[in-house]
Every structure is written in C-alpha cells, then in structure tokens.
Design an enzyme around this catalytic site. Structure first.
Site, mmCIF file in Angstrom:
data_model
loop_
_atom_site.group_PDB
_atom_site.id
_atom_site.type_symbol
_atom_site.label_atom_id
_atom_site.label_comp_id
_atom_site.label_asym_id
_atom_site.label_seq_id
_atom_site.Cartn_x
_atom_site.Cartn_y
_atom_site.Cartn_z
ATOM 1 N N HIS A 72 -19.555 -20.291 5.619
ATOM 2 C CA HIS A 72 -18.848 -21.344 6.195
ATOM 3 C C HIS A 72 -18.960 -21.515 7.781
ATOM 4 C CE1 HIS A 72 -15.961 -22.554 2.766
ATOM 5 N NE2 HIS A 72 -16.913 -22.557 2.319
ATOM 6 N N TYR A 201 -6.641 -26.444 6.767
ATOM 7 C CA TYR A 201 -5.293 -26.295 7.153
ATOM 8 C C TYR A 201 -4.650 -27.173 7.452
ATOM 9 C CZ TYR A 201 -7.168 -21.099 7.611
ATOM 10 O OH TYR A 201 -7.673 -19.909 7.156
ATOM 11 N N PRO A 293 -0.891 -14.366 6.234
ATOM 12 C CA PRO A 293 -2.197 -14.606 6.096
ATOM 13 C C PRO A 293 -2.811 -15.959 6.652
ATOM 14 C CG PRO A 293 -0.752 -15.242 4.110
ATOM 15 C CD PRO A 293 0.134 -14.622 5.399
ATOM 16 N N LYS A 297 -6.844 -12.704 8.237
ATOM 17 C CA LYS A 297 -6.975 -11.275 8.990
ATOM 18 C C LYS A 297 -6.748 -9.912 8.317
ATOM 19 C CE LYS A 297 -9.063 -12.888 12.423
ATOM 20 N NZ LYS A 297 -10.169 -13.455 11.857
ATOM 21 N N TYR A 385 -10.998 -16.429 15.127
ATOM 22 C CA TYR A 385 -11.224 -16.688 13.617
ATOM 23 C C TYR A 385 -12.214 -16.081 13.031
ATOM 24 C CZ TYR A 385 -10.413 -18.981 9.147
ATOM 25 O OH TYR A 385 -10.385 -19.352 7.731
HETATM 26 P P1 RFL Z 1 -3.814 -3.051 -0.782
HETATM 27 O O1 RFL Z 1 -4.823 -3.915 -1.229
HETATM 28 O O2 RFL Z 1 -2.524 -3.107 -0.776
HETATM 29 O O3 RFL Z 1 -4.048 -1.614 -1.576
HETATM 30 C C1 RFL Z 1 -3.483 -0.511 -1.666
HETATM 31 C C2 RFL Z 1 -3.661 0.242 -3.022
HETATM 32 O O4 RFL Z 1 -2.791 1.321 -2.965
HETATM 33 C C3 RFL Z 1 -1.875 1.623 -4.321
HETATM 34 N N1 RFL Z 1 -0.978 2.342 -4.163
HETATM 35 C C4 RFL Z 1 -0.607 3.639 -4.631
HETATM 36 N N2 RFL Z 1 -1.632 4.442 -4.974
HETATM 37 C C5 RFL Z 1 -1.075 5.772 -5.507
HETATM 38 N N3 RFL Z 1 0.321 6.001 -4.933
HETATM 39 C C6 RFL Z 1 0.985 5.133 -4.274
HETATM 40 N N4 RFL Z 1 2.361 5.683 -4.165
HETATM 41 C C7 RFL Z 1 0.654 4.007 -4.278
HETATM 42 N N5 RFL Z 1 1.234 2.759 -3.522
HETATM 43 C C8 RFL Z 1 0.308 1.830 -3.649
HETATM 44 C C9 RFL Z 1 -1.842 0.059 -4.594
HETATM 45 O O5 RFL Z 1 -1.611 -0.180 -6.092
HETATM 46 C C10 RFL Z 1 -3.061 -0.603 -4.213
HETATM 47 O O6 RFL Z 1 -4.055 -0.591 -5.009
HETATM 48 O O7 RFL Z 1 -4.178 -2.447 0.772
HETATM 49 P P2 RFL Z 1 -5.512 -2.244 1.669
HETATM 50 O O8 RFL Z 1 -6.547 -1.500 0.705
HETATM 51 O O9 RFL Z 1 -5.161 -1.763 2.841
HETATM 52 O O10 RFL Z 1 -6.198 -3.737 1.696
HETATM 53 C C11 RFL Z 1 -5.396 -4.699 2.272
HETATM 54 C C12 RFL Z 1 -5.550 -6.075 1.869
HETATM 55 O O11 RFL Z 1 -5.221 -6.094 0.413
HETATM 56 C C13 RFL Z 1 -4.796 -7.185 2.531
HETATM 57 O O12 RFL Z 1 -4.618 -7.068 3.798
HETATM 58 C C14 RFL Z 1 -5.178 -8.794 2.399
HETATM 59 O O13 RFL Z 1 -5.189 -9.044 1.065
HETATM 60 C C15 RFL Z 1 -4.366 -9.677 3.204
HETATM 61 N N6 RFL Z 1 -4.938 -11.210 2.819
HETATM 62 C C16 RFL Z 1 -5.827 -11.707 3.296
HETATM 63 N N7 RFL Z 1 -6.855 -10.852 4.368
HETATM 64 C C17 RFL Z 1 -7.749 -11.436 5.024
HETATM 65 O O14 RFL Z 1 -8.699 -10.815 5.401
HETATM 66 N N8 RFL Z 1 -8.309 -12.750 4.418
HETATM 67 C C18 RFL Z 1 -7.467 -13.498 3.642
HETATM 68 O O15 RFL Z 1 -8.067 -14.633 3.575
HETATM 69 C C19 RFL Z 1 -6.150 -12.902 3.238
HETATM 70 N N9 RFL Z 1 -5.491 -13.812 2.210
HETATM 71 C C20 RFL Z 1 -4.154 -11.913 1.824
HETATM 72 C C21 RFL Z 1 -4.527 -13.416 1.807
HETATM 73 C C22 RFL Z 1 -3.023 -11.487 1.440
HETATM 74 C C23 RFL Z 1 -2.218 -12.253 0.561
HETATM 75 N N10 RFL Z 1 -1.112 -11.685 -0.110
HETATM 76 C C24 RFL Z 1 -0.567 -12.010 -1.407
HETATM 77 C C25 RFL Z 1 -0.191 -10.439 0.519
HETATM 78 C C26 RFL Z 1 -3.606 -13.989 1.161
HETATM 79 C C27 RFL Z 1 -2.634 -13.453 0.384
HETATM 80 C C28 RFL Z 1 -1.766 -14.682 -0.365
HETATM 81 C C1 PHB Z 2 -7.672 -17.469 0.546
HETATM 82 O O1 PHB Z 2 -8.745 -18.220 0.387
HETATM 83 O O2 PHB Z 2 -7.100 -16.803 -0.093
HETATM 84 C C2 PHB Z 2 -7.321 -17.544 1.877
HETATM 85 C C3 PHB Z 2 -8.154 -18.439 2.988
HETATM 86 C C4 PHB Z 2 -7.681 -18.442 4.067
HETATM 87 C C5 PHB Z 2 -6.598 -17.934 4.518
HETATM 88 C C6 PHB Z 2 -5.820 -17.195 3.803
HETATM 89 C C7 PHB Z 2 -6.118 -17.026 2.231
HETATM 90 O O3 PHB Z 2 -6.292 -18.210 5.855
#
Ligand code: RFL
Ligand code: PHB
Length: 390
Positions: A72, A201, A293, A297, A385
């Site tokens: 994109h 957005y 989110p 980032k 971004y």
């Molecule tokens: P995670 O993915 O939470 O993984 C942590 C892992 O540790 C396990 N765990 C344990 N294992 C053993 N013993 C324990 N006591 C434990 N406790 C926990 C868990 O089961 C899990 O498997 O952290 P990590 O690896 O640091 O990754 C971070 C990302 O997942 C997170 O920052 C992103 O998903 C955030 N996020 C987004 N980030 C972006 O860069 N671009 C996006 O577009 C974006 N969109 C989002 C998002 C997060 C969202 N939510 C639901 C929080 C959109 C959403 C809706």
């Molecule tokens: C997503 O596709 O899940 C998504 C994209 C952009 C954002 C947050 C989540 O800023």
C-alpha cells in the site's frame, strides 16, 4: 535441559527472536502456554512497516509475504463524509507499507521453526522465571503433569502484556507508565471484498471506524465502541449498520456486507515498562509496552525490539562482551516512546473523546482541517506511519 536462551511466548516477538538466534546457531527453546492452533486463531495486526519486512527477509521467513502481501502506497482519512488520501510514498520518498496478517506471519515463522528442528513446547503451564539476578537463570514449567527445569544464560520475556516475566520482576526495579482510554474497538472479519484498495480511517461524530483487509476477498473492519460493550451485543447486522453510518453515504454505497467469521473486542491502552532488562531477563514486545492499535505500531515495535535484542545477543556470543546487551533497553525505548507518542496522537485525532467535551470536538476538527490541508503535517504523519528508522 540446558540452552543458551529460553524464550517465553510464541507470539511474533518470541518466534522472530527464536528464528534469528537459530540462524546464528544460538541454541534456544520457546515455551508457550497455549496450543499452536490457539496462537494461530488470534486475529490481530495487519500493517507492516518496511523495516519489519526487511527483518523478516533477514529471518528468511518472508517468501509468502512477498507473494501474497498487499503493498500500500497510501491510505484515506474520512472526515465529514469526504475522503482524503495520505500519499505515503510521495510524502516519504517512496516508502510503503505491506498489509499481511499477523496470523500469516506467525504461521510462516512456526513453519520455519519446525523445519529448522528448533524446540517449541506448547501448553507449557505454570511457567516460572527464577534467579535472573544471576548469570545462571532458570525456567520451570509443567507439561502433561510433569515438572521441568531449564537452565540458560538468558531468559527472553516475549510473553505479551499478561505474561509472567514482567510480573516476576521486583516491584522497585521497574517503572510503569500507563493510560487506559475510556473506549475500545470491536473488530469483525468477513469474507467480503474490502470497500477500497487501501485502508480508510474514519472520524465520525458517532466514533472512529476503520476499513482494513487481509486480502482482495477478506475484510477486517473495526468500530470504536463502549468499554462495557460485549461482542455478543453487537450482532453482525448492528455492526454493519453502524459501520455504514460512520462511512457516510458516498462510501457506504459500494459496501458489500456478509456474516462475520470472527468478532472480537479489545480495550485501548498506552503502556511502557522501563527498563526492559533486569539481570539476565530481557523483555520484548507487548510484554514491555502496549500502544493503541490506531497507528498499527504494536507488531512493528515488537519487530524493532527483536532487531535490537537479537543483534545484542549475537554480538555477546561472538565477542563475549556485554556492551550491546547493556544498551538494549535504552536503544529500544527511544523508538518505543516515539511510537507511543504517534499512536496516542493518531488515537486522539480520530476517536470520539467525550471526556474532552465540546471544545475537544472543535480542536479535533481544527487539527484534521490543518492536517488535510498541510503538506508539512501530512509528511509528519506519513513518516511515522511508514515507520521511523531503527
Ligand atoms: P503476543 O502476540 O501477545 O504473544 C505473547 C505470547 O506469549 C504467550 N504467553 C505465555 N507463554 C508461556 N507462559 C506464560 N505465562 C505466558 N503468558 C503469555 C501468549 O499465549 C502469546 O502466545 O506478544 P508479542 O509477541 O510481543 O507480539 C505483539 C503483537 O501481537 C501486538 O503488538 C499486535 O498484535 C498489536 N496490533 C497491531 N500491531 C501492528 O503492528 N499493526 C496492526 O495493524 C495492529 N493491529 C494489534 C492490532 C492488536 C490488536 N489487539 C487485539 C490487541 C489490532 C488489534 C485489534
Ligand atoms: C488491521 O488490519 O487489523 C489493522 C490495520 C490498521 C490499524 C489497526 C489494525 O491501524
């Protein structure tokens, strides 16, 4: 068991660290409390910075990403029913982002790990990290009713916001900074074509909305909702009706709706724990920080932490000197705070913030009008971004 690095958590941080260490012949094990399928069932991030893609290239896990990821060069901001394009590529000297789901990256990294023969223990229960104030830390866990102990040189706490590693640190060793926003997001995944080729957005009096995607036939859409709203409360019909209202008639006209294949809600939070190292325990990713989110980032910050951490560990094992490890926390935190600021700013710009009152709405409208008419302001948005340099 003895390994050089014990990694807690098989989310993106833990898997990427494991892969980079594996390629450098540094012996590591991943302990994950959930099953492989559970981890793969979480629908989360979607937007990758170029720096994240380069790191995945270096980790040799990007082949499918380059085939299937959607490149994109911009996104739209919808304000007062009209769409305005932020031309990321033009504003940043050609930089772009790639839309490729966190689920897919996780899948690719799990496959690479399995092919390399590296060990992952899924369903590792009651993980305990111990003696990390010494150079012989230990990890204990229970698997299928049997207790196990691992001795190692370092423990990498990649266990997310609710993990055990940060919680195990002495309270006086760490400072927490936190802001909890008074609203959340509800997300819906559907096998329907995205309304537009790029993300939209949306700032609307009813609240924020986001049109994102996973492919040309799969949409990921979000709505700002009340913190007290449950997923069940939002039927698919209610979700799409509200989504259409926030998009406005011009854009909503072409929207194809369909049944949800996943629906989830999440609170929004800004959070940083400092420092990210205590003795031989090193935190990375969501274990150390959370961003709302809106700026996409979270996953990208997890990747930049792992860049700094893997480089430091590889340097330690090749030079025998801890210089880079000593700098890990300070280096990572510099980039983290900039992403925290950007994510907070983008959240404040696009959401309804009732606590700021009527003057808040007026100031937000003025800021959007300024942004959408100022190349200087758009350049700052675009630069953040697409991702600040490592
Ligand atoms: P995670 O993915 O939470 O993984 C942590 C892992 O540790 C396990 N765990 C344990 N294992 C053993 N013993 C324990 N006591 C434990 N406790 C926990 C868990 O089961 C899990 O498997 O952290 P990590 O690896 O640091 O990754 C971070 C990302 O997942 C997170 O920052 C992103 O998903 C955030 N996020 C987004 N980030 C972006 O860069 N671009 C996006 O577009 C974006 N969109 C989002 C998002 C997060 C969202 N939510 C639901 C929080 C959109 C959403 C809706
Ligand atoms: C997503 O596709 O899940 C998504 C994209 C952009 C954002 C947050 C989540 O800023």
């Amino acid at each position: 068991m003895r390994v050089q690095v014990a990694i807690i958590g098989s989310g993106p941080s833990g898997l990427l660290l494991g892969q980079l260490l594996q390629l450098a012949s540094i012996d590591n094990v991943i302990l994950e409390q959930r099953s492989r399928d559970y981890v793969l069932g979480r629908i989360r991030a979607g937007v990758l910075e170029e720096g994240t893609v380069e790191l995945l290239d270096r980790a040799k896990v990007s082949e499918r990403l380059h085939r299937e990821g959607l490149v994109h060069a911009g996104f739209d901001i919808s304000f007062e029913g009209a769409r305005h394009r932020i031309n990321l590529a033009e504003l940043t000297g050609g930089k772009k982002v790639v839309v490729y789901g966190q689920t897919e990256i996780t899948h690719d990294m799990m496959d690479a790990r399995e092919a390399s023969g590296a060990r992952t223990v899924y369903k590792a229960h009651d993980v305990e990290v111990r003696e990390f104030d010494t150079d012989q830390p230990k990890v204990r866990y229970r698997k299928d009713g049997t207790e196990h102990e691992i001795s190692c040189d370092f423990i990498a706490g990649c266990d997310g916001f609710h993990g055990v590693c940060r919680e195990s640190l002495p309270k006086n060793a760490i400072t927490h900074y936190e802001k909890v926003y008074p609203f959340g997001w509800i997300g819906l995944l559907s096998d329907t074509p995205p309304i537009s080729e790029e993300l939209i957005y949306v700032n609307h009096p009813n609240g924020f909305a986001l049109c994102s995607m996973r492919s040309a036939t799969r949409s990921r859409t979000y709505l700002q909702c009340a913190l007290s709203d449950s997923v069940d409360q939002w039927t698919d019909d209610m979700f799409w009706d509200e989504f259409k209202s926030r998009l406005g008639p011009q854009t909503a006209d072409g929207l194809v709706t369909g049944p949800s294949i996943e629906k989830s809600s999440a609170p929004l939070r800004s959070f940083v724990a400092e420092p990210m190292r205590f003795g031989t325990l090193l935190l990375a990713g969501d274990a150390a920080h959370i961003v709302p989110p809106t700026g996409a980032k979270g996953l990208n910050l997890a990747a930049s932490d792992i860049h700094y951490l893997s480089t430091a560990l590889i340097d330690y094992y090749s030079s025998g000197k801890p210089t880079e490890l000593d700098q890990y926390s300070a280096r990572a935190l510099k980039r983290i705070w900039k992403a925290e600021r950007f994510s907070w700013w983008m959240t404040s710009l696009l959401h309804r913030l009732p606590e700021n009152g009527e003057i808040g709405v007026k100031l937000q409208n003025a800021e959007l009008e300024y942004l959408l008419n100022s190349r200087a302001a758009q350049t700052s948005l675009a630069e953040n971004y697409v991702g600040l340099p490592y």
